[in-house]
Design a protein around this motif. Sequence first.
Motif: not given
Length: 115
Positions: A19-30, A60-75
């Motif tokens: 998955v490209p960074d730009a896609v992860l970024y859009r999903v996480v920020t949205r 802070m992240c309880a219930g967040c639907p994109v925790m894994d995507e967020c972690l991947e993007l940050e790594l």
Amino acid sequence: MNRDDYEQMAARLDRYAGVPDAVLYRVVTRDGLCFWAFDRTELPELSGQEDVDRELAAWMCAGCPVMDECLELELRTAGESTVGVWGALPDTDRRAVWRVWKVRHPNRRRGGEQP
């Protein structure tokens, strides 16, 4: 947390390898809970105490639907220089996950592309 925990987290992220960074970024920020449920200027700061910081990250992240995507993007984008809370983990845990993640993806390039 121990090495096995970090291994499991890194393995869970394998599905995002292409998955490209730009896609992860859009999903996480949205869809990221912290981007729409909190005033980002008033987010609590980490204390430097591992157990306390883990509890804060989980809260802070309880219930967040994109925790894994967020972690991947940050790594991908911060690597060892990671700070704050991303993917329901404080920075100390993310640095440990990053070391395992990097071994699993030695040829990973920005944008999720493989050579």
